[in-house]
Design a protein around this motif. Structure first.
Motif, short mmCIF file in Angstrom:
data_model
loop_
_atom_site.label_atom_id
_atom_site.label_comp_id
_atom_site.label_asym_id
_atom_site.label_seq_id
_atom_site.Cartn_x
_atom_site.Cartn_y
_atom_site.Cartn_z
N ALA A 1 0.83 -1.21 0.00
CA ALA A 1 0.00 0.00 0.00
C ALA A 1 0.86 1.26 0.00
O ALA A 1 0.51 2.26 -0.61
CB ALA A 1 -0.93 0.00 1.18
N TYR A 2 2.01 1.20 0.68
CA TYR A 2 2.88 2.37 0.80
C TYR A 2 3.27 2.93 -0.57
O TYR A 2 3.37 4.13 -0.76
CB TYR A 2 4.13 1.95 1.58
N VAL A 3 3.50 2.05 -1.52
CA VAL A 3 3.87 2.52 -2.87
C VAL A 3 2.65 2.51 -3.80
O VAL A 3 2.77 2.41 -5.01
CB VAL A 3 5.02 1.70 -3.49
N ARG A 4 1.46 2.58 -3.18
CA ARG A 4 0.19 2.63 -3.92
C ARG A 4 -0.04 1.40 -4.79
O ARG A 4 -0.61 1.48 -5.88
CB ARG A 4 0.10 3.88 -4.78
N GLN A 5 0.45 0.28 -4.34
CA GLN A 5 0.20 -1.00 -5.00
C GLN A 5 0.35 -0.93 -6.51
O GLN A 5 1.22 -0.24 -7.01
CB GLN A 5 -1.18 -1.52 -4.59
N GLY A 6 -0.53 -1.65 -7.20
CA GLY A 6 -0.42 -1.72 -8.65
C GLY A 6 -0.74 -0.42 -9.36
O GLY A 6 -0.49 -0.28 -10.56
N MET A 7 -1.30 0.53 -8.62
CA MET A 7 -1.71 1.77 -9.27
C MET A 7 -0.55 2.58 -9.81
O MET A 7 -0.67 3.29 -10.79
CB MET A 7 -2.44 2.63 -8.26
N GLY A 8 0.52 2.51 -9.08
CA GLY A 8 1.68 3.25 -9.53
C GLY A 8 1.70 4.68 -9.00
O GLY A 8 0.73 5.15 -8.41
N ILE A 9 2.82 5.34 -9.21
CA ILE A 9 3.02 6.70 -8.70
C ILE A 9 3.44 7.61 -9.85
O ILE A 9 4.29 7.25 -10.65
CB ILE A 9 4.13 6.72 -7.62
N PHE A 10 2.81 8.77 -9.92
CA PHE A 10 3.28 9.78 -10.87
C PHE A 10 4.41 10.55 -10.22
O PHE A 10 4.31 10.92 -9.05
CB PHE A 10 2.15 10.74 -11.21
N ILE A 11 5.49 10.74 -10.96
CA ILE A 11 6.61 11.49 -10.40
C ILE A 11 6.45 12.92 -10.86
O ILE A 11 7.00 13.36 -11.86
CB ILE A 11 7.94 10.88 -10.88
N ARG A 12 5.64 13.67 -10.11
CA ARG A 12 5.20 14.96 -10.62
C ARG A 12 6.30 16.01 -10.63
O ARG A 12 6.27 16.93 -11.42
CB ARG A 12 3.98 15.44 -9.83
N GLY B 1 20.87 1.33 -10.21
CA GLY B 1 19.88 2.09 -9.43
C GLY B 1 19.85 3.56 -9.86
O GLY B 1 18.78 4.12 -10.08
N PHE B 2 21.02 4.15 -10.03
CA PHE B 2 21.08 5.53 -10.55
C PHE B 2 20.39 5.59 -11.91
O PHE B 2 19.60 6.48 -12.19
CB PHE B 2 22.53 5.99 -10.73
N THR B 3 20.74 4.62 -12.75
CA THR B 3 20.17 4.61 -14.09
C THR B 3 18.65 4.57 -14.02
O THR B 3 17.96 5.28 -14.75
CB THR B 3 20.67 3.38 -14.86
N GLY B 4 18.14 3.72 -13.12
CA GLY B 4 16.69 3.62 -12.96
C GLY B 4 16.10 4.97 -12.57
O GLY B 4 15.08 5.40 -13.11
N GLY B 5 16.78 5.65 -11.64
CA GLY B 5 16.28 6.95 -11.22
C GLY B 5 16.20 7.92 -12.38
O GLY B 5 15.16 8.53 -12.63
N VAL B 6 17.28 8.02 -13.15
CA VAL B 6 17.28 8.97 -14.26
C VAL B 6 16.28 8.55 -15.34
O VAL B 6 15.59 9.39 -15.93
CB VAL B 6 18.70 9.13 -14.85
N LEU B 7 16.20 7.23 -15.59
CA LEU B 7 15.22 6.75 -16.56
C LEU B 7 13.82 7.20 -16.18
O LEU B 7 13.04 7.66 -17.01
CB LEU B 7 15.25 5.22 -16.61
N TYR B 8 13.51 7.05 -14.88
CA TYR B 8 12.16 7.41 -14.47
C TYR B 8 11.94 8.90 -14.36
O TYR B 8 10.80 9.36 -14.29
CB TYR B 8 11.75 6.65 -13.21
N LEU B 9 13.01 9.68 -14.39
CA LEU B 9 12.83 11.12 -14.53
C LEU B 9 12.20 11.41 -15.87
O LEU B 9 11.32 12.25 -16.00
CB LEU B 9 14.18 11.83 -14.49
N SER B 10 12.67 10.71 -16.89
CA SER B 10 12.11 11.00 -18.21
C SER B 10 10.78 10.28 -18.40
O SER B 10 10.00 10.67 -19.25
CB SER B 10 13.11 10.66 -19.32
N GLN B 11 10.51 9.25 -17.61
CA GLN B 11 9.22 8.56 -17.72
C GLN B 11 8.13 9.29 -16.95
O GLN B 11 7.01 9.42 -17.42
CB GLN B 11 9.34 7.14 -17.19
#
Ligand SMILES: Nc1ncnc2c1ncn2[C@@H]1O[C@H](COP(=O)(O)OP(=O)(O)OP(=O)(O)O)[C@@H](O)[C@H]1O
Ligand SMILES: Nc1ncnc2c1ncn2[C@@H]1O[C@H](COP(=O)(O)OP(=O)(O)OP(=O)(O)O)[C@@H](O)[C@H]1O
Ligand SMILES: [Mg+2]
Ligand SMILES: [Mg+2]
Lengths: 289, 317, 239, 407, 241
Positions: free
Chosen positions: B136-147, B217-227
């Protein structure tokens, strides 16, 4: 009371395990014996489901009977796959063939999509809805029984083939040391092609039964790939008998996990049992290092 | 002879310097789309270098590197969305958390060898999907918008990616030339013999695994910046690692330049093929097979074999 | 037992690994029913010669014929079927197969399959330890036991010609003596042998013809009884 | 028309100049053409092209800055049903193809990442076909506008279906997996259902791809569950239904979202098992809405599709079409390619589309109406979705009476 | 002089089969101990246990006064126990030089610069200097054996375990190996040496031990051992007439 409520999950777990074993058995063979990570195993399995579907549609055969036609076709698919592609990269490391199988996987998925559309398919027969009811607390779906006995049958035959026949031993020898195998008079390219063909025959049987038990789509293959991997790893690579035990363990872990800890634990308990098995016996139940 | 070697060397270094300069100035002369292409390439280079470090040098063929992409992405999402940390702090944390998780996983996974390790790593990633889908902490399957990433410019992300890409290459080169690298390569060829020659198997694997987890892990972070949107099935999807396998094997496993070549090919191909709706993936599959049939050791591996020349060599002479 | 039929004829073969030429114009003749030895220092090309004969390496030049058939272009498994069997150097067994399965695989060719039981008995007589370990994985054998298994396995195809690389490698003296006795016995039954052996005296004693190799070439050949140990040593160290 | 050519070109926005140069207005559409969601993308580009023919009939859309009409073109790219890929291709549409608007539909996996990209690059975006609740998590939005129903509406719709069937024990069994839909839906259902006197039996969030449902089925049996509800992916629901049947469990009414959206899903369940399954209906040929472009009815659109593709209608058709309607309407009203202006015009939309009236609120979404439906097998074995409940939108007619309890 | 390695009641079994059966032995600092015995006697297993590749079921191993029975193989190597393998197992994708360097850097713990000189020395010492940039996978059997010795030497051992390094060598080559062993011995390294080619080994060995069925059946001065009836029976066979 406990016994009564446990009976159904126990039986389901075991029978489901049979299907899992059947899904994994061809994988165990190519993976454990030929040291080939076949990422297309699941898709080839679903290809068989579609072949069976095509035959039922055009000839009106009972899906179960299509096995007679689908298995030889899949033998040739496997044979050709090995002969035309994989044999060219024998002795060039494990990674290149892996990429080739991955290529085959996406080609298959997308071709199936193009040919059969994204629609849901199922191999419908009256078997699918029948069950052998035993008591109020326990009923056994006929299709599950068919799955389980097919698995046992295939495993027996394959085990005999690999352990007791010349071609079977030759497959294992070739994977141990290809050059020396040649010195024994073994045509290793041919024997590998045959092995892949046989692995695909088991996938064909699995594919038909999966299609009769569940719905399928062009992309369903991946989920069966995971199951196959799980079964192979628990059972010990290349241990054909091990796959049955492994399938049953995986099936039981999932069904009992759901029974005791809630449905959300179904997949997770399967995975956890898998990992635990690996940590305790890193070479699988029946594997050796 | 020596003179030729040194002049060769200086040519090589000036060429590399020029390349870095070109890369640094892309936003000045290129379109935004070109910047995005280089961004993706840089990220895939970093990711691929790390996978190659594991598979090509340490013999650890992992199908579970998506764990760290996902962790990097999720740390970014959680820290920026819930705790208001800055983007760069969060990405840093993502790398660190990946490293810690890797250290923990190592105790489980390193009991297994060869393909058992491969499968177990994949299964672990699948467990992550299930866990994150139920958490639940990471909003389960719903996902999180990185606003907070909405406001970022492509150029900012590009520089982060480029820094990551370049430093990953340098890092791998340093590791390969170090004691650790030598031990890894020995271990890959024969673990038993390496061990009786003084190579600490577990430690070497552990360091390697942790390093690659941190950078991934860094790569994941930067990737999700653009996602800018993350959800569990995509974040921990095997398709990340499949992409990176494609890159490394096409480029040439066990070479430093291979992953770079592979990443360029992969990203360009993906972009190019996206216009062929429905058959794009089909073509990708055919390409993969064709390249491997022509160059079984990957493009750089085969070239090096033919030309006997390595741009970044880890050979000791 | 010696007849005058030439069983194997190697006519001027060249073999290269990439740029490196390992064999140069190698000529060799093996008469049916004889024992021939090939002697040479490390790296002389003995193993390469065997690999060329058994089809694992392709000669770029020259011709190999067996019983008057040209086998130069044949694949390894086809050559085995014609009756040539090789004991590869260093006791290469199939580690994942049991000892018994290793032996059975030895009689993979059509002809040998029929005689499997008889051949198996002969092998067990020769190496009783293999019977004792029949159901163990070959990978768990000791070095010498592997060598025995490799020899036994080659005998299981009941070949016309055995190529025997590094006969005594890793074997205890007692066993080595035994093996040479057996070679003699099997040779009496009509099987032809080509041996590579590092012990010059022993190899001259066991064979009728000897070939000495140096850096990929045959530098000396002749009847073993007529070659002195000195001349052989001189030839193969090139002094 | 008094300005000279040279003057006007100086004042023209970059967007307009670009459109002028290439000669058309470009709409980017990321769509799941392949991958597990391919069923949703199946009607593209057929539907879009049908709308386009009408939009471009008279030369297209007037662009004031250029003082001329430009045709509209669409570019559909494949998301491979993968959120990561969806964001990538959307970025490419914005940065490389320089689209003037984005139009995106079909499930959170496609819409959410594209909405995020839209916000990043500041590109006006119209989206449909994802429950509003799941989409809202990415807000507050500046550039994205959405139209679909809310889960609240859905729960009400489900309850009105159950309400029309009197004889059940009001014990509801949950079939919610742990994907985004399952989680959002379960939360809201659990708030709404008890208030209406329903008792909930929840076996928990199970993962997609579950192969054995006996634990759930046994729990439902034990608790005497007569109503089943949830939101499942089609293959899993089919497996559930088969296993329930094999284990001798037969609920009185089954209303599960998403699981049998497409006729082919229903057919694949096999036999007559699907008879009487009820669900929400987002859109059907039987409603009274018409195209704002051509005035053609929903029924006409469906018939045209069946003729062209040889397939039955699906609710996706209407939404794909409505997306094009909204885009056309917005462009017409803006008559400019300035992004900020387009964005503002979207916010002012008030349009009667094929899926109902669209009017965005301050949170950038507009709700579309829901009906209740039931699958029945007709002559020749074909499956039809009948409209059996219209409590929420009485202006749309029902086509049949509910079959209750399930056969 | 003191024993550098002492083995007490070492037992190793695979399943029911006891490969080492309560074996006790010892080596004096600086001496060469030859080990002979029939095939399958447990010689290689003894080396495997000494180098830590196999964990014994019973007994203990003491090295320089410290019990090392549970110490990891890598640790033992760094403490000064180096070994070769009967079946050579070079790092095939590394060059000959790099193969040796692994020992220098990891085993001996030298910096790469320091290890370099040492390794070059060893390369010429073992006679594979001209092959140093060849991938080890391409070596002939004999060169692989030399590489085995070179790699073990590079770890800077105090005790060197040799497993049939002369097997398959020609007489002249065996003499060269003898010389190498002799030189190693002169550097003060203790050697445990398994070999079937007795003639050559004899000159260099101080003590000879004969194993049979996992037991130390006799141990002592080489000539005496070879003359013993027992050894002749189990190992040498009766000399031909
Ligand atoms: N796979 C290979 N690649 C490259 N060169 C090779 C390969 N195998 C052998 N060689 C080279 O070919 C030459 C002959 O090798 P070969 O193995 O035939 O010698 P040999 O006489 O059997 O030696 P030994 O007594 O050491 O077994 C050697 O110089 C060796 O380095
Ligand atoms: N992993 C194992 N599993 C089962 N048996 C084994 C294993 N390793 C060795 N053995 C057995 O232990 C015995 C001793 O083996 P070892 O390798 O120590 O012999 P050795 O004295 O070195 O012989 P050789 O002179 O032939 O090399 C052999 O009979 C062998 O089959
Ligand atoms: Mg040789
Ligand atoms: Mg030994």
């Amino acid at each position: 009371m406990v016994v009564q409520s446990l009976a159904q999950p126990l039986v389901n777990g075991i029978l489901l395990g049979g299907l899992y074993a059947l899904i994994g058995i061809g994988m165990s063979m190519v993976f454990g014996i030929m040291k080939l990570t076949n990422l297309a195993h699941g898709d080839l399995l679903i290809l068989s489901s579609y072949l069976s579907f095509g035959i039922t549609q055009s000839l009106g055969l009972n899906p179960l009977l299509t096995v007679i036609l689908v298995t030889p076709v899949m033998f040739f698919v496997g044979y050709a796959f090995q002969n035309l592609l994989l044999n060219r990269m024998l002795g060039k490391g494990a990674e290149s063939p892996m990429l080739v199988t991955f290529g085959i996987s996406i080609i298959l998925q997308n071709s199936l999509l193009a040919i059969f559309s994204p629609d849901a398919r199922a191999l419908t027969s009256n078997l699918a809805s029948q069950s052998v009811i035993i008591t109020n607390y326990l009923s056994i779906p006929v299709i599950y029984l068919v799955d389980f006995f097919a698995a046992c049958f295939v495993i027996l035959i394959l085990n005999f083939f690999l352990k007791k026949t010349y071609p079977g031993r030759a497959i294992r020898a070739a994977s141990d040391d290809g050059n020396v195998a040649k010195l024994m008079g073994i045509n290793i390219k041919r024997i590998y092609s045959i092995a892949m063909g046989i692995a695909m025959m088991t996938a064909a049987i699995a594919g038909v039964l999966v299609g009769m038990t569940y719905n399928f789509y062009p992309y369903t293959g991946t989920q069966y790939l995971i199951i196959a991997f799980g079964v192979v790893v628990i059972g010990g690579m290349g241990s054909i008998g091990g796959t049955l035990v492994a399938g049953v363990i995986l099936g039981l872990a999932q069904v009992l996990g759901a029974h005791f800890f809630g449905t959300e634990m179904q997949l997770l308990s399967g995975y956890i049992v898998l990992l635990a098995m690996l940590v305790l016996r890193p070479q699988g139940l029946f594997g050796h290092n | 002879m020596l003179k030729r070697l040194t002049s060769n060397r200086s040519i090589k270094y000036s060429a590399l310097g020029l390349l870095v300069l070109v890369l640094l100035t892309v936003p000045l002369w290129g379109t935004q789309y070109l910047v995005m292409l280089f961004l993706l390439i840089s990220l895939y280079v970093a990711f691929a270098q790390m996978w190659n470090l594991l598979a090509g040098y340490a013999g650890l063929i992992s199908l579970g590197q998506q764990i760290f992409i996902g962790l990097g992405g999720y740390t970014l999402a959680v820290l920026t969305e819930y705790y208001g940390l800055t983007i760069w702090q969060s990405i840093l944390m993502g790398g660190l958390i990946s490293g810690v998780v890797a250290a923990f996983l190592a105790f489980l996974l390193f009991r297994m060898k060869g393909v058992y390790f491969t499968i177990a790593s994949w299964i672990t990633a699948e467990i992550m999907v299930v866990v994150f889908s139920n958490w639940a902490y990471v909003r389960q399957g719903m996902g999180i918008f990185i606003r907070s990433a909405y406001k970022l410019s492509t150029n900012d992300i590009y520089y982060a990616a480029l820094a990551l890409g370049i430093s990953s290459v340098i890092l791998v080169q340093i590791i390969l030339r170090s004691k650790l690298g030598l031990g890894l390569m020995a271990m890959r060829d024969n673990e038993g013999a390496a061990e009786t020659m003084g190579v600490e198997i577990f430690k070497s694997k552990l360091y390697c695994f942790i390093i690659s987890a941190v950078v991934t892990g860094f790569t994941g972070g930067v990737l999700y910046l653009s996602q800018a949107f993350i959800q569990p099935t995509a974040a921990f999807s095997i398709s990340w690692t499949v992409a990176v396998i494609f890159i490394v094997i096409i480029g040439g496993i066990g070479t430093v330049v291979g992953p770079i070549v592979g990443a360029v090919i992969y990203v360009l191909l993906q972009q190019f093929l996206s216009q062929y709706v429905g058959i794009g993936m089909l073509i990708l599959g055919v390409m993969a097979i064709t390249v491997i049939l022509i160059a079984p050791k990957g493009i750089m591996g085969t070239l090096q074999q033919k030309l006997r020349f390595e741009i970044f060599s880890s050979r000791r002479i | 037992m010696t007849s005058n039929n030439v069983l194997l004829k190697v006519e001027g073969i060249d073999v290269s690994y990439g740029d490196f030429q390992a064999l140069r114009k190698v000529k060799l003749e093996v008469k049916e029913g004889t024992v021939v030895s090939v002697i040479g220092a490390n790296g002389a090309g003995k193993s390469t010669l065997f690999q060329a004969i058994s089809g694992l390496q392709k000669p770029s030049e020259g011709k190999i014929s067996f019983m008057n058939n040209d086998i130069t272009g044949c694949l390894a498994h086809e050559i085995v079927a014609q009756g040539i069997s090789m004991v590869p150097e260093g006791g290469r067994v199939f580690p994942g197969l049991s000892v018994l399965e290793n032996l059975i695989i030895g009689s993979y060719t059509k002809d040998a399959r029929k005689k499997k039981t008889k051949l198996l008995r002969r092998t067990y007589d020769l190496f009783p330890i293999l019977l004792e370990k029949a159901n163990q994985l070959a990978g768990n054998l000791s070095g010498g036991q592997r060598q025995m298994l490799a020899i036994g396995r080659a005998l299981m195809s009941d070949p016309k010609l055995i190529l025997f690389d590094e006969v005594s490698l890793g074997l205890a003296p007692l066993v080595v003596k035994d093996i040479y006795k057996q070679i003699e016995a099997i040779n009496q039954e009509g099987t032809t042998f080509v041996l590579v052996e590092q012990d010059v005296r022993r190899s001259l004693r066991a064979s009728e013809m000897s070939y000495v190799m140096l850096a990929g070439e045959i530098v000396l050949s002749g009847k073993s009884s007529e070659l002195s140990e000195e001349s052989v040593r001189k030839a193969y160290f090139g002094i | 028309g008094t300005k000279s050519a040279s003057e006007s070109s100086g004042g023209i926005s970059a967007e307009a100049q670009r459109a002028d140069k290439r000669g058309y207005i470009l709409i980017g559409i990321p769509s799941p053409s392949t991958g597990p969601l391919a069923g949703f993308g199946e009607a593209s580009p057929w539907v879009e092209n049908r709308a386009l023919t009408e939009i471009n009939k008279d030369g297209g859309i007037l662009v004031k800055e250029l003082n001329k009409k430009l045709p509209v073109k669409i570019k559909i790219v494949d998301t491979e049903s993968n959120p990561t890929k969806a964001a990538d291709v959307a970025s490419k549409l914005v940065l490389d193809d320089k689209v003037d608007m984005l139009l995106v539909l079909h499930t959170p996996d496609t819409v959410n990442p594209v909405s995020a990209v839209a916000e990043r690059y500041g590109i006006p975006t119209v989206s449909l076909d994802e429950p509003v609740d799941a989409w809202l998590a990415g807000g507050p939005y500046k550039w994205s506008y959405h139209a679909f129903w809310t889960v609240d509406d859905l729960s009400k719709q489900f309850m009105s279906i159950w309400g029309s069937a009197s004889d059940q024990n009001k014990t509801v069994g949950y079939l919610f997996p742990n994907d985004s839909d399952g989680i959002v839906f379960e939360k809201i259902f659990s708030q709404k259902l008890p208030a209406e006197g329903y008792k909930i039996v929840d076996p928990g969030r199970f993962p997609n791809g579950t192969k054995d449902y006996s634990a759930i089925i046994n729990q439902f049996k034990k608790e005497n569950v007569q109503i089943l509800t949830g939101v499942m992916i089609p293959p899993d629901f089919a497996a559930f239904l088969k296993q329930a049947n094999q284990l001798g469990y037969s609920p009185k009414i089954v209303t599960v979202g998403k699981a049998y959206l497409f006729p082919t899903d229903v057919k694949a369940i096999g036999g007559t098992l699907a008879q009487g399954l009820t669900s929400e209906v987002w859109w059907s040929p039987y409603n009274s809405y018409k195209s704002s472009l051509t005035g053609e009815s929903s029924k006409e659109l469906c018939d045209a599709w069946t003729q062209a593709a040889g397939k039955q209608w699906t609710p996706v058709l209407g939404f794909n079409y409505a997306g094009m309607e909204i885009v056309a309407d917005v462009l017409k009203r803006t008559a400019s390619l300035d992004k900020e202006q387009i964005r503002q015009t979207i916010g002012q939309t008030d349009l009667n589309t094929m899926v109902g009236p669209i009017k965005y609120n301050e949170d950038h979404y507009s709700k579309t109406p829901l009906l209740g439906g039931q699958w029945t097998q007709g002559q020749g074995g074909s499956w039809n979705l009948e409209i059996i409940n219209n409590t929420q939108h009485p202006d749309s007619p029902t086509t049949a009476k509910i079959i209750f309890p399930l056969p | 002089m003191s024993e550098i390695i002492t083995v007490e009641n070492l037992t190793v079994a695979f399943g029911k089969h006891k490969v080492l059966d309560s074996l006790s032995m010892g080596v004096q600092q600086g001496e060469v101990l030859g080990v002979i015995g029939p095939n399958g006697a447990g010689k290689t297993t003894l080396l495997n246990t000494l180098s830590g590749r196999i964990k014994p079921q019973g007994g203990r191993i003491v090295y320089q006064g410290i019990e090392i029975t549970r110490v990891s193989p890598a640790q033992r190597c760094r403490m000064g126990i180096g070994r070769t393998y009967q079946v050579p197992c070079p790092f095939e994708n590394l060059t000959v030089y790099e193969n040796i360097l692994v020992g220098g850097v990891h085993g001996a713990g030298f910096s790469e610069r320091k290890a370099r000189d040492k390794c070059l020395e060893i390369l010429s010492f073992t006679g594979i200097a001209e092959k140093r940039d060849i991938l080890a996978g391409k070596l002939t059997l004999m060169d692989r054996k030399r590489l085995e010795v070179a790699r073990a030497l590079a770890t800077n051992p105090k005790v060197l375990l040799l497993d049939e390094v002369a097997a398959g060598l020609t007489e002249v080559e065996v003499k060269a190996v003898m010389q190498i062993v002799e030189n190693i011995k002169n550097m003060g390294v203790t050697i445990i040496w398994i070999e079937h080619i007795l003639k050559t080994m004899l000159e260099a060995t101080d003590q000879l031990m004969c194993l049979a069925e996992g037991k130390n059946i006799t141990c002592g001065v080489p000539q005496e051992i070879l003359a013993s009836k027992l050894v002749e029976e189990v190992y040498l066979g009766v000399e031909d007439a």
